[in-house]
Write a protein that holds these residues in place. Structure first.
Motif, PDB file in Angstrom:
ATOM      1  N   VAL A 186       0.865  -1.179   0.000  1.00  0.00           N
ATOM      2  CA  VAL A 186       0.000   0.000   0.000  1.00  0.00           C
ATOM      3  C   VAL A 186       0.901   1.227   0.000  1.00  0.00           C
ATOM      4  O   VAL A 186       1.789   1.355   0.845  1.00  0.00           O
ATOM      5  N   VAL A 187       0.688   2.129  -0.961  1.00  0.00           N
ATOM      6  CA  VAL A 187       1.474   3.358  -1.067  1.00  0.00           C
ATOM      7  C   VAL A 187       0.580   4.536  -0.724  1.00  0.00           C
ATOM      8  O   VAL A 187      -0.467   4.740  -1.353  1.00  0.00           O
ATOM      9  N   LEU A 188       0.991   5.333   0.257  1.00  0.00           N
ATOM     10  CA  LEU A 188       0.214   6.472   0.736  1.00  0.00           C
ATOM     11  C   LEU A 188       0.894   7.765   0.292  1.00  0.00           C
ATOM     12  O   LEU A 188       2.067   7.989   0.595  1.00  0.00           O
ATOM     13  N   VAL A 189       0.140   8.619  -0.416  1.00  0.00           N
ATOM     14  CA  VAL A 189       0.688   9.869  -0.956  1.00  0.00           C
ATOM     15  C   VAL A 189      -0.065  11.046  -0.338  1.00  0.00           C
ATOM     16  O   VAL A 189      -1.294  11.118  -0.421  1.00  0.00           O
ATOM     17  N   HIS A 190       0.663  11.963   0.287  1.00  0.00           N
ATOM     18  CA  HIS A 190       0.045  13.080   0.998  1.00  0.00           C
ATOM     19  C   HIS A 190      -0.206  14.259   0.074  1.00  0.00           C
ATOM     20  O   HIS A 190       0.245  14.309  -1.077  1.00  0.00           O
ATOM     21  N   GLY A 191      -0.931  15.254   0.623  1.00  0.00           N
ATOM     22  CA  GLY A 191      -1.247  16.456  -0.131  1.00  0.00           C
ATOM     23  C   GLY A 191      -0.569  17.685   0.432  1.00  0.00           C
ATOM     24  O   GLY A 191       0.470  17.600   1.089  1.00  0.00           O
ATOM     25  N   TYR A 192      -1.159  18.839   0.192  1.00  0.00           N
ATOM     26  CA  TYR A 192      -0.618  20.144   0.583  1.00  0.00           C
ATOM     27  C   TYR A 192      -1.334  20.639   1.828  1.00  0.00           C
ATOM     28  O   TYR A 192      -2.568  20.547   1.899  1.00  0.00           O
ATOM     29  N   PRO A 193      -0.618  21.183   2.822  1.00  0.00           N
ATOM     30  CA  PRO A 193       0.827  21.357   2.947  1.00  0.00           C
ATOM     31  C   PRO A 193       1.424  20.308   3.889  1.00  0.00           C
ATOM     32  O   PRO A 193       2.181  20.651   4.806  1.00  0.00           O
ATOM     33  N   ASP A 194       1.082  19.070   3.696  1.00  0.00           N
ATOM     34  CA  ASP A 194       1.479  17.995   4.600  1.00  0.00           C
ATOM     35  C   ASP A 194       2.821  17.382   4.215  1.00  0.00           C
ATOM     36  O   ASP A 194       3.432  17.732   3.202  1.00  0.00           O
ATOM     37  N   THR A 195       3.227  16.421   5.032  1.00  0.00           N
ATOM     38  CA  THR A 195       4.334  15.513   4.721  1.00  0.00           C
ATOM     39  C   THR A 195       3.806  14.096   4.895  1.00  0.00           C
ATOM     40  O   THR A 195       2.658  13.882   5.309  1.00  0.00           O
ATOM     41  N   GLY A 196       4.652  13.119   4.634  1.00  0.00           N
ATOM     42  CA  GLY A 196       4.234  11.740   4.798  1.00  0.00           C
ATOM     43  C   GLY A 196       3.803  11.400   6.212  1.00  0.00           C
ATOM     44  O   GLY A 196       3.054  10.434   6.429  1.00  0.00           O
ATOM     45  N   ALA A 197       4.229  12.197   7.195  1.00  0.00           N
ATOM     46  CA  ALA A 197       3.861  11.944   8.591  1.00  0.00           C
ATOM     47  C   ALA A 197       2.362  12.088   8.815  1.00  0.00           C
ATOM     48  O   ALA A 197       1.840  11.594   9.811  1.00  0.00           O
ATOM     49  N   MET A 198       1.676  12.768   7.896  1.00  0.00           N
ATOM     50  CA  MET A 198       0.227  12.881   8.019  1.00  0.00           C
ATOM     51  C   MET A 198      -0.437  11.511   8.078  1.00  0.00           C
ATOM     52  O   MET A 198      -1.489  11.326   8.689  1.00  0.00           O
ATOM     53  N   TRP A 199       0.205  10.499   7.470  1.00  0.00           N
ATOM     54  CA  TRP A 199      -0.371   9.160   7.375  1.00  0.00           C
ATOM     55  C   TRP A 199       0.006   8.256   8.552  1.00  0.00           C
ATOM     56  O   TRP A 199      -0.377   7.076   8.552  1.00  0.00           O
ATOM     57  N   ASP A 200       0.738   8.740   9.546  1.00  0.00           N
ATOM     58  CA  ASP A 200       1.311   7.843  10.557  1.00  0.00           C
ATOM     59  C   ASP A 200       0.275   6.926  11.199  1.00  0.00           C
ATOM     60  O   ASP A 200       0.507   5.715  11.341  1.00  0.00           O
ATOM     61  N   HIS A 206      -1.453  -0.982  -4.124  1.00  0.00           N
ATOM     62  CA  HIS A 206      -2.708  -0.314  -3.789  1.00  0.00           C
ATOM     63  C   HIS A 206      -2.371   1.128  -3.421  1.00  0.00           C
ATOM     64  O   HIS A 206      -1.761   1.389  -2.380  1.00  0.00           O
ATOM     65  N   LEU A 207      -2.737   2.034  -4.283  1.00  0.00           N
ATOM     66  CA  LEU A 207      -2.363   3.436  -4.160  1.00  0.00           C
ATOM     67  C   LEU A 207      -3.452   4.201  -3.411  1.00  0.00           C
ATOM     68  O   LEU A 207      -4.646   4.015  -3.686  1.00  0.00           O
ATOM     69  N   VAL A 208      -3.039   5.048  -2.476  1.00  0.00           N
ATOM     70  CA  VAL A 208      -3.964   5.883  -1.708  1.00  0.00           C
ATOM     71  C   VAL A 208      -3.451   7.308  -1.745  1.00  0.00           C
ATOM     72  O   VAL A 208      -2.270   7.555  -1.471  1.00  0.00           O
ATOM     73  N   ARG A 233       1.643   5.985 -18.152  1.00  0.00           N
ATOM     74  CA  ARG A 233       3.012   5.848 -17.647  1.00  0.00           C
ATOM     75  C   ARG A 233       3.144   4.728 -16.618  1.00  0.00           C
ATOM     76  O   ARG A 233       4.125   3.980 -16.617  1.00  0.00           O
ATOM     77  N   LEU A 234       2.156   4.590 -15.730  1.00  0.00           N
ATOM     78  CA  LEU A 234       2.224   3.584 -14.675  1.00  0.00           C
ATOM     79  C   LEU A 234       1.198   2.466 -14.893  1.00  0.00           C
ATOM     80  O   LEU A 234       0.829   1.770 -13.940  1.00  0.00           O
ATOM     81  N   ARG A 235       0.789   2.300 -16.141  1.00  0.00           N
ATOM     82  CA  ARG A 235      -0.201   1.267 -16.439  1.00  0.00           C
ATOM     83  C   ARG A 235       0.329  -0.108 -16.030  1.00  0.00           C
ATOM     84  O   ARG A 235       1.468  -0.466 -16.328  1.00  0.00           O
ATOM     85  N   GLY A 236      -0.509  -0.855 -15.323  1.00  0.00           N
ATOM     86  CA  GLY A 236      -0.138  -2.187 -14.881  1.00  0.00           C
ATOM     87  C   GLY A 236       0.560  -2.226 -13.538  1.00  0.00           C
ATOM     88  O   GLY A 236       0.806  -3.307 -13.002  1.00  0.00           O
ATOM     89  N   ARG A 237       0.879  -1.046 -12.988  1.00  0.00           N
ATOM     90  CA  ARG A 237       1.601  -1.019 -11.716  1.00  0.00           C
ATOM     91  C   ARG A 237       0.707  -0.668 -10.526  1.00  0.00           C
ATOM     92  O   ARG A 237       1.164  -0.682  -9.384  1.00  0.00           O
ATOM     93  N   VAL A 238      -0.560  -0.333 -10.791  1.00  0.00           N
ATOM     94  CA  VAL A 238      -1.488   0.033  -9.724  1.00  0.00           C
ATOM     95  C   VAL A 238      -2.658  -0.939  -9.735  1.00  0.00           C
ATOM     96  O   VAL A 238      -3.382  -1.046 -10.731  1.00  0.00           O
ATOM     97  N   ALA A 239      -2.837  -1.666  -8.626  1.00  0.00           N
ATOM     98  CA  ALA A 239      -3.932  -2.638  -8.525  1.00  0.00           C
ATOM     99  C   ALA A 239      -5.246  -1.974  -8.159  1.00  0.00           C
ATOM    100  O   ALA A 239      -6.318  -2.386  -8.616  1.00  0.00           O
ATOM    101  N   SER A 240      -5.196  -0.948  -7.314  1.00  0.00           N
ATOM    102  CA  SER A 240      -6.391  -0.206  -6.918  1.00  0.00           C
ATOM    103  C   SER A 240      -5.965   1.185  -6.486  1.00  0.00           C
ATOM    104  O   SER A 240      -4.798   1.432  -6.171  1.00  0.00           O
ATOM    105  N   PHE A 241      -6.945   2.089  -6.467  1.00  0.00           N
ATOM    106  CA  PHE A 241      -6.670   3.465  -6.064  1.00  0.00           C
ATOM    107  C   PHE A 241      -7.769   3.927  -5.130  1.00  0.00           C
ATOM    108  O   PHE A 241      -8.959   3.793  -5.433  1.00  0.00           O
ATOM    109  N   THR A 242      -7.383   4.461  -3.972  1.00  0.00           N
ATOM    110  CA  THR A 242      -8.324   5.084  -3.040  1.00  0.00           C
ATOM    111  C   THR A 242      -8.076   6.581  -3.029  1.00  0.00           C
ATOM    112  O   THR A 242      -6.972   7.037  -2.707  1.00  0.00           O
ATOM    113  N   SER A 243      -9.093   7.337  -3.398  1.00  0.00           N
ATOM    114  CA  SER A 243      -8.984   8.791  -3.508  1.00  0.00           C
ATOM    115  C   SER A 243      -9.708   9.443  -2.342  1.00  0.00           C
ATOM    116  O   SER A 243     -10.873   9.140  -2.075  1.00  0.00           O
TER     117      SER A 243
END
Length: 619
Positions: A28-42, A97-99, A116-126
């Protein structure tokens, strides 16, 4: 769980990546937004790490990651390069699994829509980050749909007023400083998430300033033409073709990747209509409504982690659970209440019956309750004949024990309701001096106590579930229009209006909406069933017939009230005034209570003259 930090290079940028959880498990890959850092997902990452390998990274310009030399080097194609580098750097050989949240979600859409990333993402949570293609389509279709659609778009424009400020030189930098100074307080007061170590990050001031490049590089005409042109004078920006003259072709935003939308119903920056704009273009869409604001991952980490886990498990091959089936039904275009469970009392006729039909047509599963079980069954048969799902139940809302059994039956048989419409009611007309204890108790026990019981019993279930829900109580313009002829009815409806306003304040902290609906003069069976006190039988019969004819001449059908009820739930409206007279009397009661009472006295005298004519012996 074991955790390791590593660095991944993407072009000139070093990205700070953190990996935790179970190796040889889905990633599972977690991607943050503005003006956060990855710590937002802790909090979410910690809950997921027991079953998944969890990857979190600081996007370029944020936290420990590097800052591009060009302040506009935040184009989506560059961000896609970063995501690709992270996947390669952590050895993500299988689809992940991208979030994504906020701008992280915008990146996620680019990843699953582009090639560009076709085939590398099984699911996406927005979460709270619509795709720009879907957003443009939604705005265009809303404006074309008429005044209500235009109002929705203008409402979103109001929510997005900060964006032009962030895109403007100097003004954006000033706004970033203000944002950094007050971010912790906003999180606590508006999002219900206390600041803690790591969030807001110690780098917040620089992150807010650097992150302005996200807006400036990807929004507006300058963003459309930016990119590296090839020998034919074309550029590829985020997976779309753009000529050097700036003519962008965004496409329709379709993807074959299954997508889960987590829609915070209290999001201050994106309306539900906008956040649901993926309905239609995305074939495999699952929708969850969260009782939270924009930073739902911080305020409700248990809920977000559970939904991510359930969705990833299903995509990995686990059987479809009832919750996943509900989310899938909610993603069907044109079905705003797809899969929702809606309970309606007094649904055997009139407004309740019309509301049951309207919710069923919008994809809901409807529990049709009425004191007349035969009438409830007829409504169910009508809905089923139109390919809807409905279930009948006979209950007297004035009976406390019967309502307890009803709530238990709904919960045990169908689950926790998403929407409850407390509609059952009766009318009594005549002087309060002529209203007996029995008649007073009866109208109070149905019109007020019945709505209290429906709100309390089902509201408790909604709170315990911890997800989105909505309660609608049917009041009346009699709540604010004094009448000597309907004091008992007006008193109960005024109490319903006040109870509903108070309940809305109480349940707001749980993300559960509450609305009062004041219909006005509607052509429904309640008019013909009105009980008149203190009048001779013959006069009562004539008066009832006259009132029925008057309501029929008014010609306002219950179907219009039903549509207003659905709008109240969609838009989380506190009070909905349906007819022109309901709006007029409400405004008058607020602007000039004296004039309101004067007109009520005029109506009383007109009624006296009418009754005097009825009681006069006829030749």
């Amino acid at each position: 769980m074991p955790m390791r930090d590593q660095w991944v290079r993407s072009g000139e940028i070093e990205l700070a990546v953190r990996v935790r959880g179970v190796e040889n498990r889905p990633t599972v890959v977690l991607v943050h937004g503005y003006p956060d850092t990855g710590a937002m997902w802790d909090e979410v990452a910690e809950r997921l790490s027991g079953r998944f390998r969890v990857v979190v990274y600081d996007v370029r310009g944020a936290g420990a990651s590097g800052v591009p030399a060009d302040p506009l080097d935040y184009r989506l194609d560059a961000l896609m390069g970063d995501l690709e580098a992270v996947l390669d750097g952590v050895g993500a050989d299988e689809p992940v699994h991208l979030v994504g949240h906020d701008w992280g979600s915008v990146q996620g859409w680019e990843a699953v829509i582009g090639d560009r990333l076709r085939g590398r993402v099984a699911s996406f949570t927005s979460i709270s980050g619509p795709d720009r293609r879907h957003m443009a389509r939604w705005a265009r279709e809303s404006v074309r749909s008429g005044p209500r659609g235009v109002a929705e778009v203008l409402g979103q424009v109001r929510r997005s007023v900060y964006m032009p400020v962030l895109m403007t030189p100097w003004a954006g930098e000033a706004a970033a400083r203000v944002l950094a100074a007050g971010f912790g307080r906003v999180m606590r007061l508006r999002e219900g998430a206390d600041p803690r170590s790591g969030h807001p990050a110690g780098t917040l001031a620089a992150d807010a300033r650097n992150g302005l490049g996200l807006y400036r590089a990807n929004m507006g005409r300058r963003a459309d033409v930016r990119g590296r042109a090839d020998a034919r004078g074309r550029a590829d920006v985020g997976g779309r073709a753009v000529t050097d003259r700036g003519a962008a072709t965004l496409g329709d935003g379709r993807t074959d990747v299954p997508v889960q939308l987590i829609v915070p119903v209290k999001d201050r920056y994106g309306s539900q209509a906008l956040l649901l704009s993926a309905r239609g273009p995305v074939e495999r869409l699952y929708v969850r409504r969260a009782p939270a604001g924009h930073w739902v991952a911080r305020s409700h980490p248990d809920l977000v982690a559970r939904w991510i886990s359930e969705f990833a498990d299903h995509i990995e091959g686990a059987p479809e659970t009832p919750a996943i089936a509900h989310a899938r039904a909610a993603g069907v275009p044109g079905k705003d209440f797809g899969g929702d469970l809606v309970v309606i009392t007094g649904a055997g006729s009139g407004i309740g019956r019309a509301t049951a039909h309207a919710f069923a047509a919008a994809g809901a599963r409807v529990v049709v309750a009425d004191i007349d079980e035969g009438a409830a069954k007829r409504t169910v048969e009508e809905i089923q004949a139109a390919d809807g799902e409905a279930h009948a139940y006979g209950v007297d809302v004035a009976d406390a024990e019967a309502m307890e059994r009803f709530a238990d039956h709904v919960h045990d048989t169908h689950g926790v309701p998403d929407v409850v419409v407390n509609n059952a009611g009766i009318a009594i007309a005549g002087s309060l001096l002529e209203t007996s204890e029995e008649e007073w108790n009866r109208i109070r026990s149905i019109n007020l106590d019945g709505m209290y019981r429906g709100s309390r019993l089902f509201g408790r279930l909604m709170v315990a579930r911890g997800e989105w829900g909505h309660i609608v109580n049917i009041s009346s313009m009699a709540a604010y229009l004094p009448s000597a002829d309907m004091p008992a009815y007006g008193a109960t409806k005024a109490a319903v209006l006040q109870m509903t306003e108070s309940l809305r304040l109480d349940l707001d902290r749980y993300g559960i909406g509450v609305s009062a609906v004041c219909p006005g003069v509607i052509d429904t069976p309640i008019v013909g069933r009105t009980r008149f006190v203190g009048m001779p039988p013959g006069v009562e019969t004539e008066l009832r017939a006259w009132i029925v004819q008057a309501s029929e001449r008014r010609g306002f059908p219950p179907e219009k009230v039903a549509r207003a009820i659905l709008r109240a739930v969609r838009q989380d409206r506190p009070v909905v005034l349906v007819t022109a007279e309901a709006r007029l009397w409400r405004a008058l009661s607020r602007v000039s209570p004296t004039a309101n009472r004067a007109l009520a006295r005029f109506g009383r005298r007109a009624g006296d003259r009418f009754l005097t004519g009825m009681e006069r012996p006829q030749d």
